[in-house]
Enzyme design. Structure first.
Site, mmCIF file in Angstrom:
data_model
loop_
_atom_site.group_PDB
_atom_site.id
_atom_site.type_symbol
_atom_site.label_atom_id
_atom_site.label_comp_id
_atom_site.label_asym_id
_atom_site.label_seq_id
_atom_site.Cartn_x
_atom_site.Cartn_y
_atom_site.Cartn_z
ATOM 1 N N GLU A 106 45.853 23.720 132.877
ATOM 2 C CA GLU A 106 46.933 23.908 133.832
ATOM 3 C C GLU A 106 47.678 25.191 133.455
ATOM 4 O OE1 GLU A 106 49.822 20.747 134.171
ATOM 5 O OE2 GLU A 106 50.603 21.564 136.031
ATOM 6 N N GLU A 159 53.444 11.984 130.033
ATOM 7 C CA GLU A 159 52.023 12.294 130.286
ATOM 8 C C GLU A 159 51.291 11.053 130.782
ATOM 9 O OE1 GLU A 159 51.745 15.337 130.402
ATOM 10 O OE2 GLU A 159 53.442 15.871 129.119
HETATM 11 N N1 TRP Z 1 51.777 19.529 133.155
HETATM 12 C C1 TRP Z 1 52.310 19.518 131.830
HETATM 13 C C2 TRP Z 1 53.429 18.498 131.829
HETATM 14 O O1 TRP Z 1 54.446 18.682 132.404
HETATM 15 C C3 TRP Z 1 52.855 20.778 131.303
HETATM 16 C C4 TRP Z 1 52.109 22.059 131.437
HETATM 17 C C5 TRP Z 1 52.052 22.863 132.481
HETATM 18 C C6 TRP Z 1 51.493 22.789 130.425
HETATM 19 N N2 TRP Z 1 51.428 24.031 132.183
HETATM 20 C C7 TRP Z 1 51.105 24.020 130.939
HETATM 21 C C8 TRP Z 1 51.259 22.513 129.121
HETATM 22 C C9 TRP Z 1 50.517 24.991 130.157
HETATM 23 C C10 TRP Z 1 50.662 23.473 128.345
HETATM 24 C C11 TRP Z 1 50.314 24.710 128.838
HETATM 25 O O2 TRP Z 1 53.277 17.457 131.327
HETATM 26 ZN ZN ZN Z 2 54.574 16.878 133.575
#
Ligand code: TRP
Ligand code: ZN
Length: 892
Positions: A128, A305
Site C-alpha cells: 500500500e 489492522e
Molecule cells: N493501511 C495501513 C493502516 O492504516 C497503513 C499504511 C498505508 C501503510 N500506507 C502505508 C503502512 C505504507 C506502511 C507503509 O493500517
Molecule cells: Zn488503517
C-alpha cells in the site's frame, strides 16, 4: 527522481480499468544479490471499461524485464513499450489471455521500504498504496481484484520461514539447499493487500475459536530473541476478534491469521490479507521495555489492522481518493474497541487532544484537504490525520445521529450490498441512509470541503426558558470558497446551580420527553435556535459534549463558569475541556504579560480549581492526570495569530512551577502513595502510575531539588518502563549530575534494544530545558543515530520538529537547518519518511517575520535539492505556493 512538474491525479478523472485480472500466479526466487519474480496474469477485457481499450498498460517501477510471453508465446520488442513507470502491451489483444513476465528486482537496495525489501535479514513487503508495481508488472489499483497463488523459493537455512497471504498448500525441499513453499489466497484482493515474508523467524501462536465454532490459528512472527515479547499482541488479537463478533457480528474468514514484526517500517502497520506486517513498535511489549501507553498502542493497532479485514479487505476502496472509506471507518472501530477495553472517557480525551493538535493544524495549513481529497501528486502524502482522524470523526457523527443500533443496521446493509467489492464513500453513506430511512444528502459535505467549521453558541435566559443559538461558519482558511453548511450533531446538556444535569425539554415537545442528561441537537442551517423550557433556574450550558462534531467551538465563558464546569460537568470530555479552556485563557494572559514585559501571574481561581481536581478522590487517576496536565505549547500557539514561541514556553513552565508550589503537599502525596506499588497491568494500576508521574513532573518544575531526588530514586528503583521513562523525562530537564546519570545509565542498559533506544532519543528531543538544541545536534551525530531506520529518524527528528515547539523554533534558525539537512539526506533513501518530517515546516506562516524568513530559506533550499522526490516536492511545493492563509494553488 526529479520530475519538473508532476501532474496531479484527480478524483473526477476516475475511469474503470481497461482489463480485469482474475488470477495472479507468482513465483519468487529470493536470493542475496537479487530476486526473480515470475508473474502469470489471467487477464480479460473489462466489460465495464468506458472505451474498449486496444492496449494493456501495466504499472511497473525499478523492474528489470527479463522475459515476456502472451498466451505462451514470447513477445518481440515491437509488441510492447517499456518506460520507467509502465509496460504497455500493444493491441489488438484477445478478449481473454494470459500474460507472463519475469523480472529481476533488488530488495537489498530498497531503502524506501516500499515493495519488496529487507529489514535486517528478513525479506518483507509493503504494497500500500502503490508498492506492488515495484515487485512486478500489474494493474496496481484497488479496483482490480484477483485471486493469488504465491510460490516462494529460497535458501532453507537462511530463510526457513516463507509466508504469504491465505493458506499454505504445499512445501518441498529442493536439491540445491533451497526450499519452496506455496500459498493460496481464496479471497480476491487488490494488489495493495499482497504480502510476502522470508526469514529466520519464530512464531508465538495460539488458537481462536470463532463464534460459529471455527478454529483459527493465530501466529505472531518475530526474530528468535523477541519471542518472549509477543504475548500482549497475541492477547490483543484475540480480544479484537471477539469484540468484532460481539459488536459488529463480524467473524474472521481464513483458517490462519499471521502478524510479522519488523524494525524497518514506514508507518504503524499494514493489514495485508491474512498476513499483517507491523512496525515492531506495535507488537513487542514487555513490562521492562514498554510503557503503559505502548501496551495500549499495541492493542489499538493490532485491533485496527484486524478490523480492516472487513472494513478495507472484504469491502475495499474503488480508488485512493476513497481512502477514508476504509481508514476513517477502521479508526472509528479501533477507537470504540479501545474505549471498551479501557476507559471511554480517557480514550475520547486522548483522541480529541491529538485531533486538535495535528488535524486542526493540517486544516489551516498548506496541505489542507477534505477527508476525500480531490487531487494528489503522491498518494502516500494523503495518509493524513485528516483522512484518518477527521475521517473517524465523520463516521462517529453517523453513529451519533443514527444511534448505536441505527449505525449497526447501516453497517449490516453495507456488507450485504458490497462484500467482495471495491466501493466509494458515497456507497457507505447510501447504506447508512437506506438502512435508517435517513436523509444524509447534506451530510456529504463533510467529505467535500476542507477546513474546520466554526461553531458559535450563544445562550439567553428568560422566564424559565433557555434559548441556545447555534451558528456555523467556515474557517478563514477557506479563502474565496463559500462555506458549505453542514448537517452536524451537537450534544448539549444544561447544568443546574447544584451542578447536576437538568431535565431537557424543547419547546413544543411532550412533557414526557424531558430527560436529564445529554441531548443530540441536529444542526442543519447556518443558524438555528433551540428553546429549552420548564427550567427551575438559570442553567449553565455544556455544548458539544463528547466532542460530537469535529468543529471549533466558540462560546463566551466567564472564569467562574469555567471553574463550575471543570468541577461539575457530568460529561467527562467537557469537564476536561472546560479545564483546558480555563488553563488556555489564563496561560494566554500570562503570555500577553510576558510579551509586554510585565509580571505574569496565574489566575488564583484557576489555581484553586486545579487544586480541587488534584484533591478529588472520586476521580479516576488517568482522568485526573489528563485534567491536571496543562495544554501543550502547540495548543497555546494555535490560539494566537502569531505564535509567541518563547513567551509560551516560559508561561507554561512558570505555571507548572506555581501549581507545584501551591499544591505541593497534595502532589507529593499523589506521588508517594501511588509510585512503587507492585506492578500489574490493570486499569487501576495504570491509573496510579499516570497520576504519580504527572505529580512528579509538577514537583520537579516547582522544586528541582526535591523533585529531582524523587525522580532519581524512581529512575533507579523502577521495575517497569512506564515509571523509568517518566523519571528520565524529569531528569533530562535538570542539567548537571541528575541528568547525566539518567541519560548515561539508560543508554548503558538499553543500547541493544532498538525500541527502547528510540525512547532515549525521543525523551531528550522533547526536553524543554535551555540546551536542548545543542543536545539534539549532538545526538544527530551519535553512533546510535541511524537515519535509514524510520523509527530512529522519527524518534529524534520527528519528536524534535513536531513536538518541541520552543526549541525547534529557536530564533537563530539552527533547528530549521538541522531538519532541512536531514530531510534532504533522508529523501534520497526514503521519500515517505522525508515527506512526513518536512511537514513540520507546514505551519511556517504562523510565526513572526524573522522566523518566517528563516523557515522560507530552508523550504527553498529543500525545493532546490537536485534529488527531490515527488513526495517531498509536493509538500514543500504547496507550503511555498500558498499565497495567503489557506488559499492553495495546487501544483500542476
Ligand atoms: N493501511 C495501513 C493502516 O492504516 C497503513 C499504511 C498505508 C501503510 N500506507 C502505508 C503502512 C505504507 C506502511 C507503509 O493500517
Ligand atoms: Zn488503517
Amino acid at each position: 527522481m526529479k520530475d519538473p512538474q508532476p501532474t496531479p491525479v484527480r478524483r473526477l478523472d476516475y475511469a474503470p480499468p481497461s482489463h480485469l485480472v482474475d488470477t495472479v500466479d507468482l513465483v519468487f526466487e529470493l536470493a542475496e544479490a537479487h530476486t526473480l519474480v515470475t508473474a502469470r496474469l489471467g487477464c480479460r477485457r473489462n466489460p465495464e471499461a468506458r472505451e474498449p481499450a486496444e492496449a494493456l498498460r501495466l504499472d511497473g517501477e525499478l523492474l528489470e524485464l527479463l522475459e515476456i510471453e502472451l498466451d505462451g508465446k514470447p513477445l518481440g520488442p515491437n509488441a510492447y513499450t517499456l518506460t520507467k513507470d509502465y509496460l504497455e502491451i500493444s493491441g489488438p489483444l484477445p478478449e481473454q489471455f494470459e500474460l507472463q513476465t519475469r523480472v529481476r528486482i533488488k530488495p537489498q537496495e530498497n531503502t524506501a521500504f516500499s515493495g519488496l525489501y529487507r529489514s535486517s535479514s528478513t525479506f518483507c513487503t509493503q504494497c500500500e498504496a502503490q508498492g506492488f508495481r515495484r515487485i512486478t508488472y500489474m494493474l496496481d489499483r484497488p479496483d482490480v481484484m484477483s485471486r493469488y497463488t504465491t510460490q516462494i523459493i529460497a535458501d532453507a537455512t537462511r530463510y526457513p520461514v516463507l509466508l504469504s497471504n491465505g493458506n499454505r498448500v504445499a512445501s518441498e525441499a529442493l536439491e540445491d539447499g533451497r526450499h519452496s513453499v506455496r500459498w493460496e489466497d481464496p479471497f480476491p484482493k487488490p494488489t495493495y493487500l499482497f504480502a510476502l515474508v522470508g526469514g529466520d523467524l519464530r512464531a508465538h501462536a495460539a488458537s481462536f475459536t470463532t463464534r460459529s465454532g471455527r478454529e483459527v490459528r493465530l501466529e505472531i512472527w518475530v526474530e528468535p530473541h523477541e519471542i518472549d515479547k509477543c504475548d500482549h499482541a497475541l492477547q490483543s488479537l484475540a480480544n479484537a476478534m471477539r469484540w468484532d463478533e460481539e459488536v459488529f457480528g463480524l467473524e474472521y474468514d481464513l483458517d490462519i491469521y499471521m502478524i510479522l514484526a519488523v524494525h524497518d517500517f514506514n508507518m504503524g502497520a499494514m493489514e495485508n490479507k491474512g498476513l499483517n506486517i507491523f512496525n515492531s513498535k506495535y507488537v513487542l511489549a514487555a513490562l521492562e521495555t514498554a510503557t503503559d501507553d505502548d501496551y495500549e498502542g499495541v492493542e489499538a493497532v493490532v485491533g485496527h489492522e484486524y478490523f480492516h479485514n472487513w472494513t478495507g479487505n472484504r469491502v475495499t476502496c474503488r480508488d485512493w481518493f476513497q481512502l477514508t472509506l476504509k481508514e476513517g471507518l477502521t479508526v472509528f472501530r479501533d477507537q470504540q474497541f479501545t474505549a471498551d477495553m479501557t476507559s471511554a472517557a480517557v480514550k475520547r480525551i486522548d483522541d480529541v487532544r491529538g485531533l486538535r493538535i495535528v488535524q486542526f493544524a493540517e486544516d489551516r495549513g498548506p496541505m489542507a484537504h477534505p477527508i476525500r481529497p480531490d487531487a494528489y501528486v503522491e498518494m502516500n502524502n494523503f495518509y493524513t490525520s485528516t483522512v484518518y482522524n477527521k475521517g473517524a470523526e465523520v463516521i462517529r457523527m453517523y453513529h451519533t445521529l443514527l444511534g448505536a443500533e441505527g449505525f449497526r443496521r447501516g453497517m449490516d446493509l453495507y456488507f450485504e450490498r458490497h462484500d467482495g467489492q471495491a466501493v466509494t464513500c458515497d456507497d457507505f453513506r447510501a447504506a447508512m441512509a437506506d438502512a435508517n430511512q435517513a436523509d444524509l444528502e447534506q451530510f456529504e459535505r463533510w467529505y467535500v470541503q476542507a477546513g474546520t467549521p466554526q461553531l458559535h453558541a450563544l445562550g439567553t435566559w428568560a422566564d424559565g426558558r433557555y434559548t441556545l443559538t447555534l451558528t456555523q461558519s467556515g474557517p478563514p482558511s477557506l479563502g474565496e470558497q463559500s462555506y458549505l453548511v453542514r448537517h452536524m450533531p451537537v450534544s448539549v446538556g444544561l447544568l443546574g446551580p447544584d451542578g447536576n444535569d437538568l431535565p431537557l425539554r424543547l419547546e413544543g415537545e411532550d412533557q414526557a420527553a424531558a430527560v436529564s442528561g445529554t441531548r443530540v441537537l441536529e444542526l442543519r442551517e447556518s443558524e438555528q435556535q433551540f428553546v429549552f423550557v420548564d427550567l427551575p433556574a438559570k442553567p449553565v450550558v455544556s455544548v458539544l459534549r463528547g466532542f460530537s462534531a469535529p468543529v471549533e467551538l466558540h462560546i463566551e465563558r466567564s472564569r467562574e463558569e469555567l471553574a463550575f464546569l471543570m468541577a461539575n460537568d457530568s460529561d467527562a470530555f467537557n469537564r476536561w475541556d472546560a479545564g483546558q479552556r480555563f488553563a488556555t485563557d489564563t496561560l494566554l494572559a500570562m503570555v500577553g504579560a510576558i510579551e509586554a514585559g510585565a509580571a505574569a501571574v496565574l489566575d488564583p481561581l484557576f489555581v484553586d480549581s486545579w487544586g480541587a481536581i488534584a484533591a478529588d478522590d472520586a476521580l479516576d487517576g488517568s482522568l485526573k492526570a489528563l485534567a491536571l496536565d496543562l495544554p501543550d505549547e502547540r495548543v497555546l500557539g494555535q490560539a494566537m495569530s502569531v505564535v509567541a514561541v518563547d513567551a509560551i514556553h516560559h508561561a507554561r513552565a512558570q505555571a507548572m512551577a506555581s501549581l507545584g508550589r501551591a499544591h505541593h503537599d497534595l502532589l507529593l502525596a499523589a506521588h508517594q502513595s501511588n509510585v512503587g506499588q507492585a506492578y500489574d497491568a490493570s486499569r487501576e494500576s495504570i491509573a496510579r502510575r499516570r497520576l504519580a508521574n504527572t505529580a512528579l513532573a509538577f514537583l520537579c518544575a516547582s522544586d528541582p531539588k526535591q523533585g529531582g531526588s524523587l525522580a532519581r530514586q524512581q529512575f533507579d528503583s523502577a521495575d517497569n518502563m512506564t515509571d523509568r521513562q517518566a523519571a528520565l523525562a524529569c531528569l533530562v530537564e535538570l542539567p548537571g549530575e541528575a541528568r547525566d546519570h539518567g541519560v548515561l545509565a539508560f543508554h548503558e542498559q538499553w543500547r541493544s534494544d532498538p525500541l527502547v533506544l528510540d525512547k532515549w532519543f525521543a525523551v531528550q528531543a522533547r526536553a524543554g530545558v535551555a540546551d536542548t538544541l545543542e543536545r539534539v545536534l549532538a545526538l544527530r551525530d551519535h553512533a546510535d543515530f541511524d537515519r535509514r531506520n524510520p523509527n530512529r529518524a522519527r524518534a529524534l527528528l520527528g519528536t524534535f520538529a513536531q513536538r518541541n515547539q520552543a526549541h525547534f523554533h529557536a530564533a537563530d534558525g539552527r533547528g530549521y537547518r538541522l531538519l532541512a539537512d536531514e530531510v534532504i539526506a533522508i529523501d534520497q533513501l526514503n521519500p515517505q519518511v522525508a515527506a512526513r518530517l518536512v511537514s513540520a515546516f507546514n505551519s511556517w506562516r504562523r510565526f513572526d517575520s524573522e522566523r518566517q524568513a528563516l523557515l522560507r530559506e530552508q523550504l527553498e533550499r529543500i525545493a532546490a535539492s537536485p534529488t527531490l522526490s515527488k513526495d517531498v516536492g509536493e509538500i514543500v511545493g504547496r507550503a511555498l505556493a500558498v499565497s495567503h492563509s489557506g488559499d492553495i494553488d495546487l501544483p500542476g
